[in-house]
Design an enzyme around this catalytic site. Structure first.
Site: not given
Ligand code: ATP
Ligand code: MG
Length: 343
Positions: A121, A204, A207
């Site tokens: 990040k 990955k 969002k």
């Molecule tokens: P950001 O990009 O802001 O970090 P994010 O999409 O990674 O957002 P988080 O809020 O960080 O979402 O993660 C919330 C949950 O979703 C965590 O348990 C994380 O492991 C899971 N998660 C996030 N992205 C994925 C993905 N691509 N596949 C499976 N699980 C995911």
């Molecule tokens: Mg995340």
């Protein structure tokens, strides 16, 4: 690793999602869908919209407020029942930040320096990253340990942070000669523990990715879902006979895993069904499945978002219930470390 590794502690689940944007298919398959399964298994479940984590990178205040309510709507639409699970936003329970500080004093810099999420990040210009982004994993440890949670359902990317939480808990217990904090286990299950970007099979799905085409949002219309899956990167090869044939085909494998997780089947069964067919056949089938599974969630989210005051009321009630568990654990922590408590 199971809750049995924590004798004396009641099995309890904690997990969170950041309102750093809209919920994605990755959040749904890797986290939310499994949060619902755990709730329905009858274990005590505590789910948090971690707004204090979200501001470790800049968030527009109005968008953050909207994203928090929308994520709450997403949880409920996906099957979280606020009467059975505790659902709240982190900043409404002050104990998270308070225990976070104590754990900042337990976690070691050497441990934090190994965290891959910070490296990803912060990128090349890590000098310009916030101190909060660096401390994020110790706040996450506080989120979990504040409830003496024993299990943490997460996607693969959060495994390292849950393992750090175990190290922090063990060091606290050791330094103060107590058995106060459990060693929470990461629970990483299912066919889609790491959903990849639709544009790049090495990244990955997130969002916060600047490219909207990289992800499916839970609020996307059927047409948007169809367009994104149609444009998703793949290769020219047909579906292999066996799962092993997808070994070096990251993008194809990702779509198979998504299909399997949405259908509640194994990736091997999906490969078997489509063996020999091209992605011209597989993608429309995936579109139909994704629209059938996600469409009702998006409709329900829209309905819930029409009444934000009701969402705020649910989050407030959840916060009061969370606080009732967290406050005594925080008080005991302060006593253990030697703070004077005047009551
Ligand atoms: P950001 O990009 O802001 O970090 P994010 O999409 O990674 O957002 P988080 O809020 O960080 O979402 O993660 C919330 C949950 O979703 C965590 O348990 C994380 O492991 C899971 N998660 C996030 N992205 C994925 C993905 N691509 N596949 C499976 N699980 C995911
Ligand atoms: Mg995340």
């Amino acid at each position: 690793m199971t809750a049995a590794a924590n004798p004396g502690f009641t099995p309890r689940i904690f997990s969170g999602i950041q309102p750093s944007g809209g919920l994605t298919l990755g959040n749904y398959l890797g986290a939310l869908k499994r949060f619902v399964e755990k709730q329905d298994e009858g274990i005590e479940t505590i789910y948090c919209l971690v707004d204090l984590h979200a501001i470790t990178v800049w968030q527009d205040p109005a968008k953050l407020r909207h994203a928090t309510r929308e994520a709450a709507a997403g949880f409920i639409a996906a099957g979280i029942d606020p009467a059975r699970s505790i659902l709240f936003n982190q900043s409404q329970v002050g104990a998270h930040a308070e225990l976070g500080w104590v754990l900042n004093c337990v976690a070691r810099l050497g441990w934090m320096n190994r965290m891959t999420q910070f490296k990803d990040k912060a990128g090349k210009n890590s000098e310009a990253a916030s101190l909060g982004l660096y401390a994020y994993p110790s706040l996450m440890a506080a989120d979990i340990l504040l409830y003496h949670a024993t299990m943490v359902p997460v996607g693969e990317d959060q495994k390292q942070h849950v393992e750090l939480t175990r190290d922090i808990a063990a060091k606290f217990n050791h330094d103060y000669s107590v058995s106060f904090f459990p060693a929470p286990a990461p629970v990483i299950e299912g066919a889609a523990t790491r959903v990849m970007s639709l544009r790049d099979g090495t990244k990955k799905m997130s969002k916060s990715d600047p490219s909207d085409a990289s992800r499916i949002n839970l609020t996307d219309s059927a047409d948007m879902i169809a367009a994104k899956i149609r444009k998703a990167k793949t290769d020219a090869e047909p579906m292999p006979e066996h799962l092993a044939g997808l070994k070096d085909r990251a993008e194809a494998k990702n779509l198979v895993n998504i299909y399997a997780a949405l259908a509640g089947r194994t990736p091997a069964a999906v490969v078997h069904e489509f063996a020999g067919k091209g992605f011209g056949t597989f993608k429309p089938a995936l579109v139909d499945l994704a629209v059938a599974k996600l469409g009702p969630i998006s409709v329900e989210m829209g309905r819930l978002m029409a009444d934000p005051a009701e969402i705020d009321r649910i989050l407030g009630q959840g916060a009061a219930r969370a606080d009732a568990i967290a406050r005594p654990i925080l008080e005991r922590t302060f006593e253990i470390v030697g703070m004077v408590r005047s009551r």
